[in-house]
Scaffold this motif. Sequence first.
Motif, PDB file in Angstrom:
ATOM      1  N   SER A  17       0.453  -0.892  -0.099  1.00 33.82           N
ATOM      2  CA  SER A  17       0.309   0.256  -0.196  1.00 33.82           C
ATOM      3  C   SER A  17       0.818   1.190   0.274  1.00 33.82           C
ATOM      4  N   GLY A  18       2.289   0.906  -0.029  1.00 38.69           N
ATOM      5  CA  GLY A  18       2.913   2.371   0.005  1.00 38.69           C
ATOM      6  C   GLY A  18       3.229   2.461  -1.240  1.00 38.69           C
ATOM      7  N   ARG A  19       4.379   3.696  -1.471  1.00 33.20           N
ATOM      8  CA  ARG A  19       4.568   3.982  -2.440  1.00 33.20           C
ATOM      9  C   ARG A  19       5.383   3.809  -3.863  1.00 33.20           C
ATOM     10  N   ALA A  22       3.125   1.688  -5.612  1.00 36.72           N
ATOM     11  CA  ALA A  22       2.512   2.250  -6.812  1.00 36.72           C
ATOM     12  C   ALA A  22       3.444   2.054  -7.505  1.00 36.72           C
ATOM     13  N   ALA A  25       3.144  -0.968  -9.323  1.00 30.36           N
ATOM     14  CA  ALA A  25       2.142  -1.263 -10.208  1.00 30.36           C
ATOM     15  C   ALA A  25       2.702  -0.460 -11.734  1.00 30.36           C
ATOM     16  N   LEU A  26       2.844   1.091 -11.978  1.00 33.80           N
ATOM     17  CA  LEU A  26       2.418   1.682 -12.342  1.00 33.80           C
ATOM     18  C   LEU A  26       3.102   1.712 -13.722  1.00 33.80           C
ATOM     19  N   PHE A  55      -1.696  -4.705 -10.580  1.00 35.05           N
ATOM     20  CA  PHE A  55      -2.409  -3.163 -10.182  1.00 35.05           C
ATOM     21  C   PHE A  55      -3.145  -3.129  -9.663  1.00 35.05           C
ATOM     22  N   LEU A  59      -3.635  -1.386  -5.837  1.00 37.93           N
ATOM     23  CA  LEU A  59      -4.405   0.404  -5.731  1.00 37.93           C
ATOM     24  C   LEU A  59      -5.834   0.367  -3.963  1.00 37.93           C
ATOM     25  N   HIS A  82      -8.774   8.025  -6.792  1.00 37.61           N
ATOM     26  CA  HIS A  82      -8.211   6.567  -6.489  1.00 37.61           C
ATOM     27  C   HIS A  82      -9.403   5.596  -6.369  1.00 37.61           C
ATOM     28  N   LEU A  85     -10.857   5.180  -9.711  1.00 41.13           N
ATOM     29  CA  LEU A  85     -10.555   4.034 -10.879  1.00 41.13           C
ATOM     30  C   LEU A  85     -10.591   2.724 -10.553  1.00 41.13           C
TER      31      LEU A  85
ATOM     32  N   TYR B 171       0.325  18.336 -13.155  1.00 37.59           N
ATOM     33  CA  TYR B 171      -1.306  18.097 -12.122  1.00 37.59           C
ATOM     34  C   TYR B 171      -2.349  18.556 -13.272  1.00 37.59           C
ATOM     35  N   TRP B 209      -1.313   8.318 -20.425  1.00 35.52           N
ATOM     36  CA  TRP B 209      -1.556   8.393 -18.948  1.00 35.52           C
ATOM     37  C   TRP B 209      -0.745   7.775 -17.954  1.00 35.52           C
ATOM     38  N   ILE B 216       3.757  11.497 -11.683  1.00 36.01           N
ATOM     39  CA  ILE B 216       3.009  12.993 -10.946  1.00 36.01           C
ATOM     40  C   ILE B 216       3.062  11.725  -9.124  1.00 36.01           C
ATOM     41  N   LEU B 220       6.052  12.179  -5.931  1.00 36.01           N
ATOM     42  CA  LEU B 220       5.693  11.933  -4.782  1.00 36.01           C
ATOM     43  C   LEU B 220       6.668  11.350  -3.793  1.00 36.01           C
TER      44      LEU B 220
HETATM   45  C1  HEM Z   1      -6.367   8.565 -11.899  1.00 34.91           C
HETATM   46  C2  HEM Z   1      -5.924   7.859 -10.810  1.00 34.91           C
HETATM   47  C3  HEM Z   1      -4.566   8.751 -10.537  1.00 34.91           C
HETATM   48  C4  HEM Z   1      -4.169  10.148  -9.865  1.00 34.91           C
HETATM   49  C5  HEM Z   1      -5.045  11.446 -10.480  1.00 34.91           C
HETATM   50  C6  HEM Z   1      -3.464   9.753  -8.479  1.00 34.91           C
HETATM   51  C7  HEM Z   1      -3.599  11.226  -8.085  1.00 34.91           C
HETATM   52  C8  HEM Z   1      -2.523  11.295  -7.020  1.00 34.91           C
HETATM   53  C9  HEM Z   1      -2.405  12.198  -6.138  1.00 34.91           C
HETATM   54  C10 HEM Z   1      -2.310  14.000  -6.761  1.00 34.91           C
HETATM   55  C11 HEM Z   1      -1.670  11.600  -5.201  1.00 34.91           C
HETATM   56  C12 HEM Z   1      -1.041  12.988  -4.085  1.00 34.91           C
HETATM   57  C13 HEM Z   1      -2.394  13.282  -2.820  1.00 34.91           C
HETATM   58  C14 HEM Z   1      -2.497  12.905  -1.743  1.00 34.91           C
HETATM   59  O1  HEM Z   1      -1.238  12.205  -0.823  1.00 34.91           O
HETATM   60  O2  HEM Z   1      -3.332  13.278  -1.225  1.00 34.91           O
HETATM   61  C15 HEM Z   1      -1.697  10.885  -5.041  1.00 34.91           C
HETATM   62  C16 HEM Z   1      -0.783  10.250  -3.947  1.00 34.91           C
HETATM   63  C17 HEM Z   1      -0.825   8.506  -4.572  1.00 34.91           C
HETATM   64  N1  HEM Z   1      -1.289   7.038  -4.956  1.00 34.91           N
HETATM   65 FE1  HEM Z   1      -1.849   8.676  -6.593  1.00 34.91          FE
HETATM   66  N2  HEM Z   1      -3.048   8.646  -8.613  1.00 34.91           N
HETATM   67  C18 HEM Z   1      -3.498   8.118  -9.331  1.00 34.91           C
HETATM   68  C19 HEM Z   1      -4.095   6.495  -9.717  1.00 34.91           C
HETATM   69  C20 HEM Z   1      -3.169   5.995  -8.794  1.00 34.91           C
HETATM   70  C21 HEM Z   1      -2.416   4.212  -8.987  1.00 34.91           C
HETATM   71  C22 HEM Z   1      -3.209   3.595  -9.462  1.00 34.91           C
HETATM   72  C23 HEM Z   1      -2.451   4.248  -7.844  1.00 34.91           C
HETATM   73  C24 HEM Z   1      -1.916   2.545  -7.619  1.00 34.91           C
HETATM   74  C25 HEM Z   1      -1.368   1.766  -7.618  1.00 34.91           C
HETATM   75  C26 HEM Z   1      -2.425   4.832  -6.629  1.00 34.91           C
HETATM   76  C27 HEM Z   1      -0.987   5.023  -5.870  1.00 34.91           C
HETATM   77  C28 HEM Z   1      -1.278   6.284  -4.961  1.00 34.91           C
HETATM   78  C29 HEM Z   1      -0.414   6.353  -3.560  1.00 34.91           C
HETATM   79  C30 HEM Z   1       0.177   4.704  -2.897  1.00 34.91           C
HETATM   80  C31 HEM Z   1      -0.227   7.501  -3.198  1.00 34.91           C
HETATM   81  C32 HEM Z   1       0.879   8.125  -2.330  1.00 34.91           C
HETATM   82  C33 HEM Z   1      -0.296   7.962  -1.156  1.00 34.91           C
HETATM   83  C34 HEM Z   1      -0.013   8.214   1.025  1.00 34.91           C
HETATM   84  O3  HEM Z   1       1.412   8.503   0.452  1.00 34.91           O
HETATM   85  O4  HEM Z   1      -0.840   8.156   1.611  1.00 34.91           O
HETATM   86  N3  HEM Z   1      -2.459   6.139  -7.390  1.00 34.91           N
HETATM   87  N4  HEM Z   1      -2.326  10.226  -6.288  1.00 34.91           N
END
Ligand code: HEM
Lengths: 340, 261
Positions: A17-19, A22, A25-26, A55, A59, A82, A85, B171, B209, B216, B220
């Motif tokens: 569940s970590g970065r 992620a 996976a991506l 993936f 997610l 998230h 999706l 973004y 995409w 992004i 992080l």
């Molecule tokens: C619609 C597609 C996605 C968008 C627009 C998106 C966007 C973002 C953004 C803007 C953040 C930072 C915001 C925040 O921490 O509040 C974030 C954090 C994160 N996202 Fe996504 N993301 C997408 C899909 C995914 C997918 C498919 C995964 C994993 C397979 C993923 C895993 C993560 C993780 C692990 C974090 C960090 C969370 C944390 O530190 O608590 N994201 N994402």
Amino acid sequence: MVKQLWGYAAVAARWLSGRVAAITALSSLLFFVILLGFGLIGISSWLFVLSFIYFQIVLGLVIFRRLKHFRWKRDTGFMLNHVGLFIALLAAMLGNGDLQRLHMTVTTDFPEWRVTDEKGEMVELPLAIELKSFTIDEYPPKLFLVDNTTGEVLPEKQPQNLLVEDCPLTSRLLDWEIEVTDYLPSAAAMITKDTVLFKAFHSEGATSAVYVKAHNMTDDTRREGWVSCGNFMFQYVALRLDDRVSLIMPDREPKRFASDIIVYAKDKDTREYMLEVNKPMSVAGWKIYQLSYDERMGKWSRTSVFELVRDPWLPTVYLGILMMLAGAVYLFVSAPVKKD
Amino acid sequence: MSWDYFIYIALPSVLCWIAGAYFAYKATGYKKAIAFTVAGLLLFFSFIIGMWMSLERPPMRTMGETRLWYSFFLPIAGLITYVRWRYKWILSFSTLLSFVFICINLLKPEIHNKALMPALQSPWFAPHVIVYMFAYAMLGASAIIAFYLLVSKRKVTIDRSIMSLCDNLVYVGTAFLTIGMLFGALWAKEAWGHYWSWDPKETWAAATWLGYLLYIHFRLYRQANHRTALGLILFSFLLLQICWFGVNYLPSAQGSIHVYN
Ligand code: HEM
């Protein structure tokens, strides 16, 4: 023992569940999507399926971890993106299993209730469709120059055309000044001993023809005659301008095709509807799409082919898509860091 | 309005944008910069409307027509960035990019005809393309900045503020990319009965995409590794190019339902 396994699972879930997870996976999904794009693997390739499942798991766990200390203000945008999706992908995947996609070929005057499924087997439906009429509106005819020996449209790679929107009309194609003096949208060919003539003809099987006077601006030669795209009744007619080029009219492009249908559904009112591409109809849990028609008969087709789709997961997919749309707006407004 | 008049409208528009870019550098030129840029945009948009009316369909089908929208959205993207974050140079930059696309259209106009196949005749058509073109403009800007940084700052460290500019552009670009893709899915459902069919154009759209999502999330994870992040921007932009026009040439994409002439 159980406790230990539980411990391993917790560590794994934490990592998944970590970065870093992620990013893995991506990037692995991206990698296989690129292979897919080059046609090196298919979508049912197990590599692709596996990376997709990975993936989805990552997610899901990412979302789960955030949910545990959810805070509205901080996490709304994150959740919209998230969770949206996640829902859209999951529903689309499950939906694929439950999706029914059937083809129905209907001829005018004979209501039809039998359809063929993907394997080409007959299925009976609680639904019958009657085709009252089928119409095609076409774009105006176009004229092209073609090379007599190769049959290629000219100029090569950047073919020019003349759109016969109104008549009379004068325009240029390469060296030739083309004058269209007569345009018959509905015409029949009259074949005499050594010529082909076109006459107006307003009934089934009519084709389109134009009368053209061509004048070569470089060597001053002149040609004239009929040009027609032909159809299942009449041969196409080209005008040979010189040894090198001829003037032709390709088949006219359809602008709109539409089926005037009556749908009889069990326990439902009978409904009449004009079915078109981009204007499907919903009835009794089915969506009916205009798919195709008898292409050999073209404009005069008396049959129309419909696609019937039943997709019980559709509302769920739409929910996911809506959440993602809201998430995208959120992403736009909250674009992160200010200028330092 | 036809393609023949393009130069007479495009050149004055570019002149307005140049004036706007100039005033952005002046201490008191903020309002003038906006005014000139908007004037150029209105002029340019009048040409698009003219084309729309004379073609009797949205001018969005051929590559030349999509470039028209691209040249239009670049200054808009620049203007938004300027108003929101006040980067002085952004207007010069968007003007230059837009000018390049205008030149391509002047030198290599493509044949335009009225025919629009039935599947494209939909209220989704215009928003789908417009949103995508706006995203491409934003992401194109981030790619050029990334390229510039990778080349010119090879020895020195890249400062955080310029990285946050990249973040902002990506973004916003990704937000629009997402919207364009989802509109496309909703439209495909109306037209063909399925929202996603892994057709080559769709596949490359997904790859693009994912590329930007990777950026992004990489940012992080590793705030400090700037060069890899910039590399990801360039790589994603390459994917975007394949999606935009590369598929027209890709052997694996022949027969795609989304490749028009
Ligand atoms: C619609 C597609 C996605 C968008 C627009 C998106 C966007 C973002 C953004 C803007 C953040 C930072 C915001 C925040 O921490 O509040 C974030 C954090 C994160 N996202 Fe996504 N993301 C997408 C899909 C995914 C997918 C498919 C995964 C994993 C397979 C993923 C895993 C993560 C993780 C692990 C974090 C960090 C969370 C944390 O530190 O608590 N994201 N994402």
